[in-house]
Scaffold this motif. Sequence first.
Motif, PDB file in Angstrom:
ATOM      1  N   ALA A  37      75.904  23.150 115.833  1.00  0.00           N
ATOM      2  CA  ALA A  37      75.362  23.923 116.745  1.00  0.00           C
ATOM      3  C   ALA A  37      74.629  23.161 117.727  1.00  0.00           C
ATOM      4  N   THR A  38      74.711  23.610 119.081  1.00  0.00           N
ATOM      5  CA  THR A  38      73.802  23.147 120.001  1.00  0.00           C
ATOM      6  C   THR A  38      73.458  24.100 121.168  1.00  0.00           C
ATOM      7  N   GLU A  39      72.277  23.898 121.526  1.00  0.00           N
ATOM      8  CA  GLU A  39      72.042  24.881 122.787  1.00  0.00           C
ATOM      9  C   GLU A  39      72.541  24.627 124.060  1.00  0.00           C
ATOM     10  N   ARG A  51      62.813  27.171 119.412  1.00  0.00           N
ATOM     11  CA  ARG A  51      63.391  26.352 119.311  1.00  0.00           C
ATOM     12  C   ARG A  51      63.619  26.120 117.624  1.00  0.00           C
ATOM     13  N   LEU A  52      64.790  25.987 117.174  1.00  0.00           N
ATOM     14  CA  LEU A  52      65.211  26.282 115.916  1.00  0.00           C
ATOM     15  C   LEU A  52      65.671  25.023 115.478  1.00  0.00           C
ATOM     16  N   GLU A  53      65.072  24.508 114.315  1.00  0.00           N
ATOM     17  CA  GLU A  53      65.646  23.440 113.641  1.00  0.00           C
ATOM     18  C   GLU A  53      67.128  23.823 112.907  1.00  0.00           C
ATOM     19  N   PRO A  54      68.126  22.928 112.746  1.00  0.00           N
ATOM     20  CA  PRO A  54      69.360  23.180 112.116  1.00  0.00           C
ATOM     21  C   PRO A  54      69.205  23.968 110.804  1.00  0.00           C
ATOM     22  N   CYS A  65      71.096  32.787 109.797  1.00  0.00           N
ATOM     23  CA  CYS A  65      72.757  33.194 110.014  1.00  0.00           C
ATOM     24  C   CYS A  65      73.058  33.735 108.623  1.00  0.00           C
ATOM     25  N   TYR A  66      72.510  32.963 107.684  1.00  0.00           N
ATOM     26  CA  TYR A  66      72.674  33.564 106.143  1.00  0.00           C
ATOM     27  C   TYR A  66      71.962  34.795 105.914  1.00  0.00           C
ATOM     28  N   ARG A  67      70.919  34.894 106.292  1.00  0.00           N
ATOM     29  CA  ARG A  67      69.969  36.254 106.400  1.00  0.00           C
ATOM     30  C   ARG A  67      71.009  37.509 106.909  1.00  0.00           C
ATOM     31  N   ALA A  68      71.420  37.347 108.290  1.00  0.00           N
ATOM     32  CA  ALA A  68      72.249  38.184 108.834  1.00  0.00           C
ATOM     33  C   ALA A  68      73.443  38.480 107.889  1.00  0.00           C
ATOM     34  N   GLU A  69      74.137  37.655 107.385  1.00  0.00           N
ATOM     35  CA  GLU A  69      75.435  37.794 106.731  1.00  0.00           C
ATOM     36  C   GLU A  69      75.125  38.415 105.331  1.00  0.00           C
ATOM     37  N   HIS A  70      74.268  37.856 104.594  1.00  0.00           N
ATOM     38  CA  HIS A  70      74.052  38.175 103.224  1.00  0.00           C
ATOM     39  C   HIS A  70      73.204  39.490 103.072  1.00  0.00           C
ATOM     40  N   ASP A  71      72.138  39.581 103.783  1.00  0.00           N
ATOM     41  CA  ASP A  71      71.063  40.764 103.701  1.00  0.00           C
ATOM     42  C   ASP A  71      71.480  41.806 104.472  1.00  0.00           C
ATOM     43  N   GLU A  72      71.749  41.447 105.772  1.00  0.00           N
ATOM     44  CA  GLU A  72      71.983  42.550 106.423  1.00  0.00           C
ATOM     45  C   GLU A  72      73.481  43.326 106.462  1.00  0.00           C
ATOM     46  N   VAL A 114      77.284  40.737 102.452  1.00  0.00           N
ATOM     47  CA  VAL A 114      78.302  39.788 101.946  1.00  0.00           C
ATOM     48  C   VAL A 114      77.750  38.831 100.893  1.00  0.00           C
ATOM     49  N   PRO A 115      78.459  38.893  99.758  1.00  0.00           N
ATOM     50  CA  PRO A 115      77.562  38.112  98.589  1.00  0.00           C
ATOM     51  C   PRO A 115      78.125  36.525  98.894  1.00  0.00           C
ATOM     52  N   CYS A 116      77.536  36.065  99.877  1.00  0.00           N
ATOM     53  CA  CYS A 116      78.158  34.621 100.498  1.00  0.00           C
ATOM     54  C   CYS A 116      76.947  33.694 100.155  1.00  0.00           C
ATOM     55  N   GLY A 117      77.338  32.504  99.869  1.00  0.00           N
ATOM     56  CA  GLY A 117      76.438  31.197  99.817  1.00  0.00           C
ATOM     57  C   GLY A 117      75.982  30.651 101.287  1.00  0.00           C
ATOM     58  N   VAL A 118      75.333  29.814 101.277  1.00  0.00           N
ATOM     59  CA  VAL A 118      74.832  29.181 102.563  1.00  0.00           C
ATOM     60  C   VAL A 118      75.721  27.940 102.991  1.00  0.00           C
ATOM     61  N   MET A 119      76.997  27.573 102.449  1.00  0.00           N
ATOM     62  CA  MET A 119      77.596  26.365 102.721  1.00  0.00           C
ATOM     63  C   MET A 119      78.114  26.740 104.291  1.00  0.00           C
ATOM     64  N   ASP A 120      78.773  27.689 104.664  1.00  0.00           N
ATOM     65  CA  ASP A 120      79.215  27.809 105.973  1.00  0.00           C
ATOM     66  C   ASP A 120      78.279  27.669 107.095  1.00  0.00           C
ATOM     67  N   GLN A 121      77.042  28.515 106.780  1.00  0.00           N
ATOM     68  CA  GLN A 121      76.139  28.421 107.863  1.00  0.00           C
ATOM     69  C   GLN A 121      75.737  27.206 107.916  1.00  0.00           C
ATOM     70  N   ILE A 122      75.305  26.342 106.925  1.00  0.00           N
ATOM     71  CA  ILE A 122      74.464  25.292 107.176  1.00  0.00           C
ATOM     72  C   ILE A 122      75.620  23.884 107.762  1.00  0.00           C
ATOM     73  N   SER A 123      76.945  24.091 107.216  1.00  0.00           N
ATOM     74  CA  SER A 123      77.800  23.240 107.757  1.00  0.00           C
ATOM     75  C   SER A 123      77.813  23.358 109.252  1.00  0.00           C
ATOM     76  N   SER A 124      78.024  24.692 109.881  1.00  0.00           N
ATOM     77  CA  SER A 124      78.094  24.909 111.254  1.00  0.00           C
ATOM     78  C   SER A 124      76.869  24.402 111.763  1.00  0.00           C
ATOM     79  N   SER A 125      75.867  24.579 111.354  1.00  0.00           N
ATOM     80  CA  SER A 125      74.485  24.315 112.079  1.00  0.00           C
ATOM     81  C   SER A 125      74.300  22.576 112.195  1.00  0.00           C
ATOM     82  N   PHE A 126      74.501  22.009 111.130  1.00  0.00           N
ATOM     83  CA  PHE A 126      74.285  20.735 111.185  1.00  0.00           C
ATOM     84  C   PHE A 126      75.359  19.822 111.704  1.00  0.00           C
ATOM     85  N   GLY A 127      76.859  20.075 111.401  1.00  0.00           N
ATOM     86  CA  GLY A 127      77.826  19.470 111.659  1.00  0.00           C
ATOM     87  C   GLY A 127      77.935  18.212 111.106  1.00  0.00           C
ATOM     88  N   GLY A 128      78.791  17.543 111.422  1.00  0.00           N
ATOM     89  CA  GLY A 128      79.197  16.056 110.812  1.00  0.00           C
ATOM     90  C   GLY A 128      79.486  16.273 109.220  1.00  0.00           C
TER      91      GLY A 128
END
Length: 239
Positions: A228-230, A4-7, A14-21, A24-38
């Motif tokens: 994001a929802t399960e 069970r993952l909190e938002p 997702c950030y670690r997958a994109e940035h570390d793996e 991509v020199p990205c920030g966290v905005m897209d991943q957080i926005s998609s996860s939290f919504g609203g």
Amino acid sequence: FGRRLEPLDLAMLCYRAEHDELGVPCGVMDQISSSFGGVVEIQCRDPPKVSRLAARLEGLVVGDTLVSKRTVDVHSIRTREMASAVRRLESLLGHSVDLEALTWDEVRPHLSDLPETERKRITATIRNRDITRRAVSLLKERNPSLQALGKLMSDHHTYLRDYYEVSHPKIERLLEAARRAGALGGKLTGAGLGGCIVVLAPGRQEAVAEAIRRAGGKPYIVRPDQGATEEKGGRHDVP
């Protein structure tokens, strides 16, 4: 895996997958926005702080310029330029710089001592930070002034275009078409130099979408979603 993952946990994976793996020199905005919504405020600390905002937003239209972009190149170049600008500013000020706390009045006397590119990048960063803070104050209200929010979006874009230099002729064409069709304001999204714009056009969504289409873009009338929802019950294919 039965986890069970909190938002925020999901977003940071997702950030670690994109940035570390993927590198991509990205920030966290897209991943957080998609996860939290609203509608959320994201403070990019370690760990990031995310606050849900009360605003109800209607009239959002996204316009795809259909111009491909290389986010990796844009982000990496601007990151290097900003790092250089901060180092030079720290030398001029005689102390370390916190871009969250640094005021425009502190920066302004030293702008003429910076090379043109660094001067522009610092200006865009500080000015757009302050614009964002004003927008957050509006978005804490359930029914914010959409006219004021639209103006802040356009002001934000001005600094991205003139001082961060990441706009594109197609971006400008779509924004102008949207404004003429009744949009209250708009800006480029993401890294810029292609990609998408987002405009605020309550009550004029259809007209603005058609204007974007006629200007050569691909419009989408959108709204804030739940994030994001399960999904239970097996695989769900998206047609």
